[in-house]
Design an enzyme around this catalytic site. Sequence first.
Site, PDB file in Angstrom:
ATOM      1  N   CYS A  76       1.003  -1.256   0.221  1.00  0.00           N
ATOM      2  CA  CYS A  76       0.009   0.167   0.088  1.00  0.00           C
ATOM      3  C   CYS A  76       1.005   1.189   0.037  1.00  0.00           C
ATOM      4  CB  CYS A  76      -0.914  -0.048   1.248  1.00  0.00           C
ATOM      5  SG  CYS A  76      -1.962   1.378   1.503  1.00  0.00           S
ATOM      6  N   CYS A 187      -0.911   3.762  -6.371  1.00  0.00           N
ATOM      7  CA  CYS A 187      -1.546   3.503  -5.589  1.00  0.00           C
ATOM      8  C   CYS A 187      -2.040   1.777  -5.886  1.00  0.00           C
ATOM      9  CB  CYS A 187      -2.893   3.929  -5.674  1.00  0.00           C
ATOM     10  SG  CYS A 187      -4.272   3.123  -4.286  1.00  0.00           S
TER      11      CYS A 187
HETATM   12  N1  DGL Z   1      -3.989   0.596  -1.796  1.00  0.00           N
HETATM   13  C1  DGL Z   1      -3.724   1.848  -0.970  1.00  0.00           C
HETATM   14  C2  DGL Z   1      -2.449   2.379  -1.635  1.00  0.00           C
HETATM   15  O1  DGL Z   1      -1.530   2.012  -2.245  1.00  0.00           O
HETATM   16  C3  DGL Z   1      -4.557   2.995  -0.916  1.00  0.00           C
HETATM   17  C4  DGL Z   1      -6.088   2.971  -0.944  1.00  0.00           C
HETATM   18  C5  DGL Z   1      -6.810   3.415   0.282  1.00  0.00           C
HETATM   19  O2  DGL Z   1      -6.688   4.549   0.016  1.00  0.00           O
HETATM   20  O3  DGL Z   1      -6.964   2.732   1.225  1.00  0.00           O
HETATM   21  O4  DGL Z   1      -2.102   3.688  -1.430  1.00  0.00           O
END
Ligand code: DGL
Length: 290
Positions: A76, A187
Amino acid sequence: MTPAASAPIGIFDSGLGGLSVWRQIVALLPAESTLYVADRAHVPYGSRQEGEIRAYSEAIGSRLLEAGCKAIVVACNTASAVVLQPLRERFPGQLILGLEPAVKPAVALTRSGVVGVMATPATFQGRLFRATVGRHATRVRVVEQVCLGLADLVEAGDPDGQRTEALLRGFLEPMLAAGADTIVLGCTHYPFVIEAIRRLVGPDVTVIDPAPAVARHLSSLLERHGLRAPPGTSCHRFLTTGEAERFDRDARQLIGIETASLHVPWRGATPPGLELPPLTPLLQLPPQPF
Ligand code: DGL
């Protein structure tokens, strides 16, 4: 204590996005076992305060390491921006990998000198992004595009719908208008809409998903530390702080796997604690072909 080579790799995200990293790791390293945690009780992280994101992601990362994972991947960008440093300080010598927007490869690829980055508000506000841009993008223009709501549509099981396409058009337009010929997916939810992005930007724009590079980096670190798993023992478990059935349904729809996930509850608030079941019985399942 040095973890065993057969121990799992812990991978976590606010939700389903980290599965875009998980699938690359499993494809590249089929002998490895994984333990994936989706914090769907708190998704999306991207519009939360830094303190909250850090509290949730530090609790998950530290529990995975304490439980015996031989490496963790903060799958993430939003969480990586705030938790990599504190986790590395708290667990020195442990393999802790994260996601940062792939500005460096984008700078190497761009011909127009303009690079677009799609990410959450919290990722752009984080020190990691500023440092990455400062280090690698001194001679190119970086156009930051906050993609509010895009991760939510992936979570809602609508990556291919008309709402996603309309949202994407609005996000891509300013980057294209600025002359970007290279777009970074900052993301881990966004690789699930990469086909729609490619269709909308056309063949002259390169779209970078950093997940394969993260899998390669993990592979070389495991190799270097003598931690590659022996063949034939892999097992994959999925934990969610949300509803298990919903996770299974959404993961099946998104990447076509049967996850048989377990719900794990949060307890307490300051700091939040995550109740992870003991690892060994959790991972004594028949190897699952993916
Ligand atoms: N998957 C997360 C990232 O890579 C973000 C998604 C969220 O806002 O929870 O930033």
